[in-house]
Write an enzyme that holds these catalytic residues in place. Structure first.
Site, PDB file in Angstrom:
ATOM      1  N   LYS A 264       0.841  -1.206   0.000  1.00  0.00           N
ATOM      2  CA  LYS A 264       0.000   0.000   0.000  1.00  0.00           C
ATOM      3  C   LYS A 264       0.879   1.261   0.000  1.00  0.00           C
ATOM      4  CE  LYS A 264      -4.073   1.602   2.434  1.00  0.00           C
ATOM      5  NZ  LYS A 264      -4.904   1.458   3.613  1.00  0.00           N
TER       6      LYS A 264
ATOM      7  N   LYS B  37     -20.535 -10.915  -1.855  1.00  0.00           N
ATOM      8  CA  LYS B  37     -20.202 -11.302  -0.477  1.00  0.00           C
ATOM      9  C   LYS B  37     -20.463 -10.121   0.462  1.00  0.00           C
ATOM     10  CE  LYS B  37     -16.430 -12.392   2.524  1.00  0.00           C
ATOM     11  NZ  LYS B  37     -15.091 -12.355   2.916  1.00  0.00           N
TER      12      LYS B  37
ATOM     13  N   LYS C 187     -17.864  -5.215   4.905  1.00  0.00           N
ATOM     14  CA  LYS C 187     -17.774  -3.780   5.205  1.00  0.00           C
ATOM     15  C   LYS C 187     -17.185  -3.038   4.016  1.00  0.00           C
ATOM     16  CE  LYS C 187     -15.352  -4.229   9.080  1.00  0.00           C
ATOM     17  NZ  LYS C 187     -15.532  -5.577   9.629  1.00  0.00           N
TER      18      LYS C 187
HETATM   19  P1  ADP Z   1     -15.485  -7.632   6.445  1.00  0.00           P
HETATM   20  O1  ADP Z   1     -15.292  -8.332   5.116  1.00  0.00           O
HETATM   21  O2  ADP Z   1     -16.863  -7.082   6.578  1.00  0.00           O
HETATM   22  O3  ADP Z   1     -14.402  -6.600   6.732  1.00  0.00           O
HETATM   23  P2  ADP Z   1     -14.017  -9.228   8.286  1.00  0.00           P
HETATM   24  O4  ADP Z   1     -12.940  -9.409   7.284  1.00  0.00           O
HETATM   25  O5  ADP Z   1     -13.754  -8.324   9.471  1.00  0.00           O
HETATM   26  O6  ADP Z   1     -15.343  -8.745   7.545  1.00  0.00           O
HETATM   27  O7  ADP Z   1     -14.474 -10.672   8.781  1.00  0.00           O
HETATM   28  C1  ADP Z   1     -14.467 -11.117  10.107  1.00  0.00           C
HETATM   29  C2  ADP Z   1     -14.872 -12.594  10.111  1.00  0.00           C
HETATM   30  O8  ADP Z   1     -16.167 -12.780   9.530  1.00  0.00           O
HETATM   31  C3  ADP Z   1     -13.927 -13.475   9.283  1.00  0.00           C
HETATM   32  O9  ADP Z   1     -13.748 -14.715   9.967  1.00  0.00           O
HETATM   33  C4  ADP Z   1     -14.653 -13.702   7.981  1.00  0.00           C
HETATM   34  O10 ADP Z   1     -14.328 -14.933   7.392  1.00  0.00           O
HETATM   35  C5  ADP Z   1     -16.125 -13.678   8.423  1.00  0.00           C
HETATM   36  N1  ADP Z   1     -16.947 -13.113   7.331  1.00  0.00           N
HETATM   37  C6  ADP Z   1     -16.947 -11.835   6.897  1.00  0.00           C
HETATM   38  N2  ADP Z   1     -17.835 -11.645   5.895  1.00  0.00           N
HETATM   39  C7  ADP Z   1     -18.404 -12.853   5.662  1.00  0.00           C
HETATM   40  C8  ADP Z   1     -19.402 -13.326   4.736  1.00  0.00           C
HETATM   41  N3  ADP Z   1     -19.990 -12.517   3.869  1.00  0.00           N
HETATM   42  N4  ADP Z   1     -19.723 -14.642   4.761  1.00  0.00           N
HETATM   43  C9  ADP Z   1     -19.138 -15.479   5.666  1.00  0.00           C
HETATM   44  N5  ADP Z   1     -18.209 -15.103   6.568  1.00  0.00           N
HETATM   45  C10 ADP Z   1     -17.837 -13.808   6.584  1.00  0.00           C
END
Ligand code: ADP
Ligand code: TRP
Length: 329
Positions: A117, A201, A204
């Protein structure tokens, strides 16, 4: 003796439905396994490398602790604690720094992503890297090794960090004699990807999330905004759509079969949205009530975290003493 499972939860605010089905629910189910002694903690020391003000850290810590309790974590079965109430971890972190090569840390994905980055911004490669980020995997190893944990339930993105904790434990044991349990990652392979409001998917980063604890009104509004096609109410509807995919998560098998028949016979999208809203709200509202209770009675949550931390300290103190002695301190 029961095997110990440990996992850290980063305090990054109230989660969405994807986080709930993809991470929180399976982690709570796993921790309820009677063969395991589970320790789940709010990783606030870890958060210091990216949350830059105390108000945010306090708020996120509160929100995430209340979330896990609202989602069914029973503190009588799973020890819930706050990392920064177990300062033994930071002492072990220092000891482990001395058996960890810089080269190992250079390979960490999170560090490399920040370097990329910085470079993409046309800056010095380390412009965005603080030492908290660079040493993050060592602190994580200290969390795991201090608790003699055998299993570390995490998402795929954390596999490398657990591998590093294994490496560090092995190097230490080889140099100073057997001191640490060598941990293993427990990665749930079969977790479904939860779709967001736009069918991609839920994340955030796409801004397509349904917050787990939004109000009834907000939930209704978000569902109303889900895109549908222009077929007439009487036309059959395919179940391969965001509305049905979300419905499936909350409904029983029988309810799903029944709804699939209604779709096949024709239903207006407005009615399909309403059915989804009612189904989701019936599952989420008791959790939302619990969340609101804990947020407004945070002293009770603090007590749970303090007690959990004391239990954790008993084990961590013993492990750190063992490591100090092994090293000649
Ligand atoms: P985001 O993508 O919203 O930033 P994170 O990366 O903080 O979410 O994800 C935190 C946890 O939630 C991880 O273990 C991730 O695998 C799970 N997770 C996030 N989004 C999903 C989704 N759409 N389906 C299934 N698991 C998810
Ligand atoms: N690094 C993990 C994450 O980013 C959180 C974490 C910190 C953790 N310490 C841990 C996970 C120990 C498992 C074990 O999500």
């Amino acid at each position: 003796m029961k095997k110990i499972a440990i996992t850290g939860i980063k305090p990054t605010g109230v989660p969405h439905i994807g986080n709930y089905f993809g991470a929180i629910k399976p982690a709570i189910e796993l921790a309820n396994d009677p063969e395991l002694d589970s320790y789940y903690f709010i990783a606030d020391y870890h958060a210091l490398n990216f949350i830059k003000n105390n108000e945010d850290l306090n708020r996120y810590t509160r929100e995430i602790a209340c979330t896990w309790l609202a989602c069914g974590l029973d503190p009588n079965k799973i020890v819930l604690y706050k990392q920064s109430l177990v300062p033994e971890v930071t002492e072990l972190n220092w000891l482990l720094c001395n058996v960890t090569s810089k080269g190992l840390m250079n390979r960490a994905h999170a560090y490399k992503a920040m370097v990329d980055k910085s470079l993409a911004n046309g800056d010095d490669p380390d412009a965005l890297v603080n030492m908290g980020l660079f040493n993050y995997p060592i602190l994580m190893a200290a969390d795991i090794l201090s608790m003699n944990a055998k299993f570390v339930p995490v998402g795929e993105d954390q596999r490398q960090h657990v591998e590093m904790a294994r490496d560090i434990a092995k190097v230490f044991n080889k140099r100073y004699g057997y001191t640490f349990v060598v941990p293993e990652a427990l990665i749930q392979e079969d977790v479904a990807t939860i779709p967001g409001l736009d069918g991609r998917k839920m994340s955030k980063s796409y801004g397509n999330q349904i917050p787990l604890f939004c109000s009834r009104e907000e939930l209704k509004k978000l569902i109303a905004g889900i895109k549908t096609d222009s077929s007439l109410p009487t036309e059959p509807k395919s179940t391969d759509c965001t509305l049905f995919n979300l419905y499936k998560l909350f409904a029983s098998k029988e309810q799903c079969e029944q709804m699939a028949k209604i779709y096949a016979n024709g239903i207006s999208w407005a009615d399909a949205k309403n059915a989804l809203f009612e189904m989701m709200d019936s599952v989420l509202s008791p959790m939302r009530d619990k969340y609101n209770y804990y947020i407004t009675h945070y002293d009770e949550v603090e007590k749970i975290l303090t007690e959990g931390s004391k239990k954790t300290q008993i084990i961590a103190r013993e492990t750190v003493a063992r490591a100090r002695k092994a090293m000649g301190l």
